[in-house]
Design a protein around this motif. Structure first.
Motif, PDB file in Angstrom:
ATOM      1  N   ALA A 125       0.879  -1.284  -0.085  1.00 12.69           N
ATOM      2  CA  ALA A 125      -0.269   0.544   0.011  1.00 12.69           C
ATOM      3  C   ALA A 125       1.053   1.199  -0.119  1.00 12.69           C
ATOM      4  N   VAL A 126      -0.256   2.568  -0.308  1.00 15.98           N
ATOM      5  CA  VAL A 126       1.420   3.745  -0.751  1.00 15.98           C
ATOM      6  C   VAL A 126      -0.192   4.660   0.234  1.00 15.98           C
ATOM      7  N   ILE A 127       0.880   5.800   0.926  1.00 19.92           N
ATOM      8  CA  ILE A 127      -0.561   6.057   1.023  1.00 19.92           C
ATOM      9  C   ILE A 127       0.080   7.928   1.496  1.00 19.92           C
ATOM     10  N   GLY A 128      -0.434   8.726   1.263  1.00 22.11           N
ATOM     11  CA  GLY A 128      -0.201   9.994   1.306  1.00 22.11           C
ATOM     12  C   GLY A 128      -1.180  10.668   2.668  1.00 22.11           C
ATOM     13  N   LEU A 129      -0.384  11.280   3.173  1.00 26.03           N
ATOM     14  CA  LEU A 129      -2.039  12.202   4.193  1.00 26.03           C
ATOM     15  C   LEU A 129      -1.809  13.826   3.063  1.00 26.03           C
ATOM     16  N   GLU A 130      -3.106  14.482   3.575  1.00 19.14           N
ATOM     17  CA  GLU A 130      -3.630  15.914   3.359  1.00 19.14           C
ATOM     18  C   GLU A 130      -4.229  16.094   4.596  1.00 19.14           C
ATOM     19  N   ILE A 131      -3.131  17.113   5.360  1.00 17.58           N
ATOM     20  CA  ILE A 131      -4.313  17.049   6.916  1.00 17.58           C
ATOM     21  C   ILE A 131      -4.342  19.277   7.037  1.00 17.58           C
ATOM     22  N   LEU A 186      -1.153  20.641   5.742  1.00 20.31           N
ATOM     23  CA  LEU A 186       0.199  19.748   5.524  1.00 20.31           C
ATOM     24  C   LEU A 186       0.205  18.932   3.949  1.00 20.31           C
ATOM     25  N   VAL A 187       1.023  18.762   3.510  1.00 19.71           N
ATOM     26  CA  VAL A 187       0.775  17.463   2.426  1.00 19.71           C
ATOM     27  C   VAL A 187       2.064  16.746   2.753  1.00 19.71           C
ATOM     28  N   SER A 188       1.766  15.277   2.876  1.00 18.28           N
ATOM     29  CA  SER A 188       3.204  14.126   3.303  1.00 18.28           C
ATOM     30  C   SER A 188       3.273  13.755   2.118  1.00 18.28           C
ATOM     31  N   GLU A 189       4.920  13.215   1.655  1.00 15.94           N
ATOM     32  CA  GLU A 189       5.046  12.457   0.893  1.00 15.94           C
ATOM     33  C   GLU A 189       4.036  10.785   0.847  1.00 15.94           C
ATOM     34  N   PRO A 190       4.084  10.428  -0.721  1.00 17.53           N
ATOM     35  CA  PRO A 190       3.983   8.931  -0.152  1.00 17.53           C
ATOM     36  C   PRO A 190       4.990   8.015   0.695  1.00 17.53           C
ATOM     37  N   ASP A 191       5.342   8.078   1.645  1.00 17.81           N
ATOM     38  CA  ASP A 191       5.826   6.827   1.641  1.00 17.81           C
ATOM     39  C   ASP A 191       5.705   6.383   3.302  1.00 17.81           C
ATOM     40  N   ALA A 223      -6.907  11.242   3.060  1.00 18.24           N
ATOM     41  CA  ALA A 223      -5.774  10.254   3.037  1.00 18.24           C
ATOM     42  C   ALA A 223      -5.900   9.416   1.508  1.00 18.24           C
ATOM     43  N   ASN A 224      -4.837  10.142   1.597  1.00 23.15           N
ATOM     44  CA  ASN A 224      -4.623   9.141  -0.771  1.00 23.15           C
ATOM     45  C   ASN A 224      -4.462   8.270  -0.130  1.00 23.15           C
ATOM     46  N   VAL A 225      -4.587   7.173  -0.889  1.00 21.84           N
ATOM     47  CA  VAL A 225      -3.709   5.547  -0.891  1.00 21.84           C
ATOM     48  C   VAL A 225      -4.471   4.553  -2.057  1.00 21.84           C
ATOM     49  N   SER A 226      -2.861   4.142  -2.509  1.00 21.81           N
ATOM     50  CA  SER A 226      -3.015   2.928  -4.135  1.00 21.81           C
ATOM     51  C   SER A 226      -2.444   1.392  -3.658  1.00 21.81           C
ATOM     52  N   GLU A 258       6.568   1.583 -10.197  1.00 20.21           N
ATOM     53  CA  GLU A 258       5.185   2.393 -10.283  1.00 20.21           C
ATOM     54  C   GLU A 258       4.322   2.804  -9.410  1.00 20.21           C
ATOM     55  N   LEU A 259       3.519   4.091  -8.932  1.00 25.68           N
ATOM     56  CA  LEU A 259       2.802   4.060  -8.184  1.00 25.68           C
ATOM     57  C   LEU A 259       1.463   3.764  -8.872  1.00 25.68           C
ATOM     58  N   GLY A 260       0.740   2.996  -8.257  1.00 22.33           N
ATOM     59  CA  GLY A 260      -1.009   2.764  -8.169  1.00 22.33           C
ATOM     60  C   GLY A 260      -1.526   3.458  -8.498  1.00 22.33           C
ATOM     61  N   VAL A 261      -2.951   3.479  -9.066  1.00 21.99           N
ATOM     62  CA  VAL A 261      -4.355   4.947  -9.059  1.00 21.99           C
ATOM     63  C   VAL A 261      -4.241   4.601  -8.088  1.00 21.99           C
ATOM     64  N   LYS A 262      -4.208   5.985  -7.785  1.00 18.15           N
ATOM     65  CA  LYS A 262      -4.802   6.610  -6.231  1.00 18.15           C
ATOM     66  C   LYS A 262      -6.485   6.693  -5.566  1.00 18.15           C
ATOM     67  N   ALA A 263      -6.898   6.764  -5.259  1.00 20.33           N
ATOM     68  CA  ALA A 263      -7.847   7.138  -4.698  1.00 20.33           C
ATOM     69  C   ALA A 263      -7.826   8.262  -3.242  1.00 20.33           C
ATOM     70  N   VAL A 308     -10.416   2.985 -10.112  1.00 17.19           N
ATOM     71  CA  VAL A 308     -10.283   4.622 -10.710  1.00 17.19           C
ATOM     72  C   VAL A 308     -10.221   5.564 -10.080  1.00 17.19           C
ATOM     73  N   GLN A 309      -9.564   6.728 -10.393  1.00 18.16           N
ATOM     74  CA  GLN A 309      -8.704   8.042  -9.025  1.00 18.16           C
ATOM     75  C   GLN A 309     -10.370   8.801  -8.929  1.00 18.16           C
ATOM     76  N   GLU A 310     -10.254   9.191  -7.727  1.00 20.92           N
ATOM     77  CA  GLU A 310     -11.598   9.713  -6.849  1.00 20.92           C
ATOM     78  C   GLU A 310     -11.703   9.919  -5.938  1.00 20.92           C
ATOM     79  N   SER A 340     -16.210  11.528  -8.832  1.00 28.05           N
ATOM     80  CA  SER A 340     -14.642  11.007  -9.927  1.00 28.05           C
ATOM     81  C   SER A 340     -13.859  12.283  -9.648  1.00 28.05           C
ATOM     82  N   LYS A 341     -12.430  11.541 -10.577  1.00 25.33           N
ATOM     83  CA  LYS A 341     -11.243  13.098 -10.032  1.00 25.33           C
ATOM     84  C   LYS A 341     -11.263  12.323 -12.163  1.00 25.33           C
ATOM     85  N   GLU A 342     -12.159  12.795 -12.721  1.00 25.59           N
ATOM     86  CA  GLU A 342     -11.755  12.751 -13.952  1.00 25.59           C
ATOM     87  C   GLU A 342     -11.334  13.829 -14.608  1.00 25.59           C
TER      88      GLU A 342
HETATM   89  P1  ADP Z   1      -3.362  15.956  -6.822  1.00 23.43           P
HETATM   90  O1  ADP Z   1      -2.358  16.308  -8.023  1.00 23.43           O
HETATM   91  O2  ADP Z   1      -4.335  14.691  -6.989  1.00 23.43           O
HETATM   92  O3  ADP Z   1      -3.101  16.147  -5.552  1.00 23.43           O
HETATM   93  P2  ADP Z   1      -0.791  15.339  -5.626  1.00 23.43           P
HETATM   94  O4  ADP Z   1       0.646  14.891  -6.509  1.00 23.43           O
HETATM   95  O5  ADP Z   1      -0.793  16.812  -4.753  1.00 23.43           O
HETATM   96  O6  ADP Z   1      -2.021  14.105  -6.249  1.00 23.43           O
HETATM   97  O7  ADP Z   1      -0.502  14.108  -4.240  1.00 23.43           O
HETATM   98  C1  ADP Z   1      -1.061  14.994  -3.054  1.00 23.43           C
HETATM   99  C2  ADP Z   1      -1.195  13.378  -2.024  1.00 23.43           C
HETATM  100  O8  ADP Z   1      -1.639  12.170  -2.093  1.00 23.43           O
HETATM  101  C3  ADP Z   1       0.242  14.072  -1.014  1.00 23.43           C
HETATM  102  O9  ADP Z   1      -0.142  13.607   0.157  1.00 23.43           O
HETATM  103  C4  ADP Z   1       0.781  12.182  -2.001  1.00 23.43           C
HETATM  104  O10 ADP Z   1       1.059  12.156  -0.908  1.00 23.43           O
HETATM  105  C5  ADP Z   1       0.279  11.353  -2.174  1.00 23.43           C
HETATM  106  N1  ADP Z   1      -0.153  10.449  -3.455  1.00 23.43           N
HETATM  107  C6  ADP Z   1       0.410  10.838  -4.409  1.00 23.43           C
HETATM  108  N2  ADP Z   1       0.299   9.941  -5.418  1.00 23.43           N
HETATM  109  C7  ADP Z   1       0.028   8.795  -4.462  1.00 23.43           C
HETATM  110  C8  ADP Z   1      -0.390   7.491  -5.031  1.00 23.43           C
HETATM  111  N3  ADP Z   1      -0.384   7.130  -6.596  1.00 23.43           N
HETATM  112  N4  ADP Z   1      -0.767   7.013  -3.910  1.00 23.43           N
HETATM  113  C9  ADP Z   1      -1.069   7.550  -2.652  1.00 23.43           C
HETATM  114  N5  ADP Z   1      -0.398   8.325  -2.512  1.00 23.43           N
HETATM  115  C10 ADP Z   1      -0.264   9.275  -3.478  1.00 23.43           C
END
Ligand code: ADP
Ligand code: ZN
Ligand code: MG
Length: 516
Positions: free
Chosen positions: A15-21, A191-196, A233-236, A244-249, A282-284, A300-302
């Motif tokens: 799982a890959v998660i990035g948070l926006e707080i 605050l925007v986190s990296e997808p770490d 929470a952004n998660v893929s 390569e990262l998956g498509v996130k929701a 799908v990105q949504e 949807s974020k289409e």
């Molecule tokens: P957007 O353009 O949709 O706003 P960003 O690149 O600005 O996306 O990232 C928003 C948040 O999503 C950040 O916290 C980032 O770490 C996280 N993020 C970006 N890509 C992914 C991914 N593929 N999977 C999970 N989280 C991601």
């Protein structure tokens, strides 16, 4: 969906998660660009003025303290502070936003590129799903992971929509909507986190620790239920080993740390099952329904929004020189990592104990007083009591450290009574439980219940001698090599003393008397 299902899918998938707080700067007295007071709730549309209502001709005046708070947050999280920053207008229409644009920051936010270390110690079983997807037996040893912070910027909050006429609080079925602008224009730090982040537990710990940092800085009350701290929470997911990262929701509407954890756990399993069944993510934006314990599609974020950002023409850019940044750095209080290190060092405690004590100022003060009273040699047993029995009682009753009948002094007495052999560890637990109910002193309980431990060596020697004389055959066998009989002798002495003999002394005396 149980925890086990999450553990299962995380073996093959990552799982890959990035948070926006978003954090409302609730400790400020006034809003971001006007003098309206900041408070939660209250009669609707009473804390508004031409600026935060976006009336024509009203001009924004930036709140200096809000900018200071953001820069303090950035410094606390090891960010670089922009030397030049500015506000932008983010244009979109939403009825709770009176100006039809939000003053936010775009390419030059105040803080960029920081990090926070998150400790996954003292773990529940689920944490054993480590980043590598290996179910480790040593999960309880825990690990620390560094989460990158992309940026922290400042913006203004929106108002609140109230949907009425239908079923309470629901858009579906409502006949019309009202808007309350009391919150509009409140300073909001994003605050925007990296997808770490790799597991729901890491996400929860990240958000919890961030809250502690912000509480230390006194920038916000970080109340998730009242929405002064809002975590999206952004998660893929991706197969393990894939770069390569998956498509996130993006999942929204979690108003507790548990909800954040559970929503992510659900969403990870949902995405994996979808992909394994041959579907695509799908990105949504998805909505966490805490009652149904599931996420569902919100929109949807289409079609990506075009916010037509442009520099806010009513405010000049900001320039921060080194002297300013250093002045801010000097204002940083003791932060959670430093507090943990100080406590671990001062009391010689393991990192986990030190972290938990450091997270609660009341508990730390209570503990410090108990150690002060009993002596530093009791630091570890006292930590065990405070983090074990005492915390369990406080949690069960929902009271702060100082609300218990068990005071630092009483706890100090209990560990001393155990150490000097007056009572056993098991009896100490009974004494604790009695004090919780009756508010007595430890010795009063010991007397009332007739608890004592026979530790007197000569008294126990006499009893041991009686026991050995009565069991000559077993003594013979023991001396001939049947070492297991030691338990038999200990048991006999315990029976003689109605269980009040000090086991350590009994063992010592038996060892001497049985020596050939
Ligand atoms: P957007 O353009 O949709 O706003 P960003 O690149 O600005 O996306 O990232 C928003 C948040 O999503 C950040 O916290 C980032 O770490 C996280 N993020 C970006 N890509 C992914 C991914 N593929 N999977 C999970 N989280 C991601
Ligand atoms: Zn105002
Ligand atoms: Mg973005």
């Amino acid at each position: 969906m149980g925890k086990d299902r999450l553990a299962e899918v995380l073996v093959e998938w990552e799982a890959v998660i990035g948070l926006e707080i978003h954090t409302e700067l609730t400790s400020l007295k006034t809003k971001m660009f006007c003098g309206c007071p900041v408070a939660f709730g209250g009669e609707v549309n009473t804390r508004v003025c031409p600026v935060c209502l976006g009336l024509p001709g009203a001009l924004p005046v930036p709140n200096e303290k809000a900018i200071e708070s953001t820069i303090l947050a950035g410094l606390a999280l090891h960010c670089g502070i922009a030397r030049d920053a500015q506000f932008h207008r983010k244009n979109y229409f939403y009825p709770d936003m009176p100006k039809d644009y939000q003053i936010s920051q775009y390419d030059v936010p105040f803080c960029i590129g920081g990090h926070m270390d998150v400790e996954l110690d003292g773990s529940p079983a689920e944490q054993r799903v480590v980043r590598e997807g290996v179910l480790s037996d040593e999960g309880d040893a825990g690990y620390t992971t560094r989460i990158g912070i992309t940026r922290i910027h400042l913006e203004e909050d929106t108002g609140k929509m109230i949907h009425v006429g239908g079923s309470e609080g629901r858009i579906a079925g409502a006949t019309h909507s009202l808007v309350d602008f009391n919150r509009a224009g409140t300073a909001l730090m994003e605050l925007v986190s990296e997808p770490d982040i790799r597991t729901p537990e890491e996400a929860r710990r990240f958000a919890q620790k961030l809250r502690l940092v912000f509480l230390s800085l006194a920038v916000s009350d970080c109340n998730m239920e009242e929405g002064s701290m809002r975590v999206d929470a952004n998660v893929s997911v991706r197969p393990r080993g894939q770069e390569e990262l998956g498509v996130k929701a993006e999942v929204k509407n979690m108003n507790s740390f548990k909800a954040l954890h559970d929503a992510l756990a659900f969403e990870i399993v949902r995405q994996v099952e979808l992909l394994e069944a041959g579907g695509t993510v799908v990105q949504e934006t998805r909505h966490w329904d805490v009652g149904a314990k599931r996420t569902s599609s919100l929109r949807s974020k289409e079609e990506a929004h075009d916010y037509r950002y442009f520099p806010e023409p009513d405010m000049v850019p900001f320039t921060f020189d080194d002297a300013y940044v250093e002045r801010m750095r000097e204002r940083l209080p003791e932060l959670p990592d430093a507090r943990k290190a100080r406590i671990a060092e001062r009391y010689g405690l393991p990192a986990h104990d030190a972290r938990i004590l450091g997270e609660d100022r009341d508990l730390e003060a209570f503990y410090a007083e108990a150690v002060e009273d009993a002596g530093i040699e009791f630091a570890k047993p006292l930590a065990n009591w405070v983090l074990g029995e005492l915390s369990a009682q406080l949690n069960a009753e929902g009271i702060p450290a100082w609300g218990s009948n068990v005071t630092p002094r009483k706890l100090a007495r209990i560990v001393q009574l155990v150490a000097d052999g007056t009572i056993s560890g098991k009896q100490a637990k009974e004494v604790f439980a009695e004090i919780v109910l009756t508010d007595e002193r430890p010795l009063q309980v010991v007397d009332r219940l007739g608890m004592k431990q026979v530790s007197d060596v000569s008294e126990l020697e006499a009893i041991v001698d009686r026991v050995l004389a009565a069991n000559a055959a077993q003594v013979e066998q023991y001396r001939a090599g049947k070492a297991g009989l030691i338990g038999f002798f200990v048991g006999a002495v315990m029976r003689e003393t109605q269980g009040q003999a000090n086991p350590a002394v009994v063992n010592e005396v038996l060892g001497r008397r049985l020596a050939p």
